[in-house]
Design an enzyme around this catalytic site. Structure first.
Site, PDB file in Angstrom:
ATOM      1  N   GLU A 149      76.338  79.362 -10.057  1.00 25.54           N
ATOM      2  CA  GLU A 149      75.396  78.426  -9.440  1.00 25.54           C
ATOM      3  C   GLU A 149      75.897  78.030  -8.060  1.00 25.54           C
ATOM      4  OE1 GLU A 149      73.815  73.882 -10.463  1.00 25.54           O
ATOM      5  OE2 GLU A 149      74.416  75.235 -12.076  1.00 25.54           O
ATOM      6  N   GLU A 153      72.209  69.337  -3.169  1.00 27.99           N
ATOM      7  CA  GLU A 153      71.673  68.197  -3.911  1.00 27.99           C
ATOM      8  C   GLU A 153      71.645  66.961  -3.030  1.00 27.99           C
ATOM      9  OE1 GLU A 153      73.220  69.135  -8.432  1.00 27.99           O
ATOM     10  OE2 GLU A 153      74.698  68.388  -6.978  1.00 27.99           O
TER      11      GLU A 153
END
Length: 262
Positions: A149, A153
């Site tokens: 990943e 964010e």
């Protein structure tokens, strides 16, 4: 304003919850195509003017569980006025939200994508602590691969910062907080990362390099993943996201997405 970076490790509890969340999702989520079935996508630009079903699908009818305090609903991802939006609210919950008190949305690519430059122009949700607005790549056991990943964010508790992170074979703990010099919930800005084969991951904000990982803090991801965007409220992770208090619908919007294959 020149950007500065600070480093903060999330507590071990958060990482354990993350593993639990994805394991729950694997049970609840519809089966996805394996890498042998899913194409490795090429370069594209999507202005997000409409739902391009050949490229994307909407998560629907399940929850990632764990620290995710919402159920994914396809009707919470919408296209209008030249942008894509994701709503977070409590309409029809918990019965219509996979047993969760809130509903939200996640947009996922059909294909897998490998080394290249990933870019998005987006406006984060505002409304206080407890939420995450994201743009990231992900693959894992549901794709027949290890959990890799790469993250961008925006945490609702401080939308003047961006958090970067990556996971390789399920190992994370590589967070960095980037001071943006602007409020990411006040307008659209361009966020990007370059993922180079065996070398580095570089993160950019409005074309400016703000952070680099070269593998010195842990092996970098190697497996192609799906491009994803979501908005979600947390539970049990107040030390990371801050407490979530619902005071009405929250919304993140995305203007365009671009991928350039390297």
């Amino acid at each position: 304003m020149r950007s500065t970076t600070t480093h903060r490790h999330r507590p071990a509890l958060r990482r354990r919850l993350m593993v639990t969340a994805f394991l729950v999702a694997l049970v609840a989520a519809p089966a996805l195509a394996t890498p042998a079935q899913a194409a490795i996508g090429g370069s594209f630009v999507d202005n997000l003017d409409g739902f391009a079903t050949s490229r994307w699908h909407k998560a629907n009818g399940y929850s990632n569980g764990g620290m995710f305090n919402s159920g994914w609903r396809a009707d919470h991802v919408w296209h209008s006025g030249g942008v894509m939006g994701i709503n977070l609210d409590n309409y029809g919950c918990p019965s219509g939200c996979s047993g969760k008190p809130y509903a939200s949305g996640e947009y996922r690519s059909n294909d897998m994508y490998s080394y290249g430059r990933y870019e998005v122009r987006m406006k984060a949700a505002r409304g206080g602590s407890g939420t995450v607005t994201s743009f990231f790549t992900y693959t894992g056991p549901s794709d027949g691969q290890p959990w890799d990943e790469i993250d961008i964010e925006i945490l609702g508790k401080n939308t003047w910062q961006m958090q970067t992170n990556y996971y390789t074979n399920g190992v994370g703990g590589h967070e960095k907080l980037i001071d943006l010099g602007f409020d990411a919930a006040a307008g659209y800005h361009t966020y990007a990362f370059e993922w180079w084969n065996g070398g580095t991951i570089n993160w950019f904000v409005d074309g400016r390099l703000v952070h680099q990982e070269n593998g010195s803090r842990g092996k970098l991801p190697t497996h192609p993943g799906r491009i994803m965007m979501n908005l979600w409220p947390g539970t049990g992770v107040d030390s990371w996201l801050g407490p979530f208090s619902y005071n009405g619908q929250r919304q993140a919007t995305y203007d365009w997405v671009k991928y350039t294959r390297y």
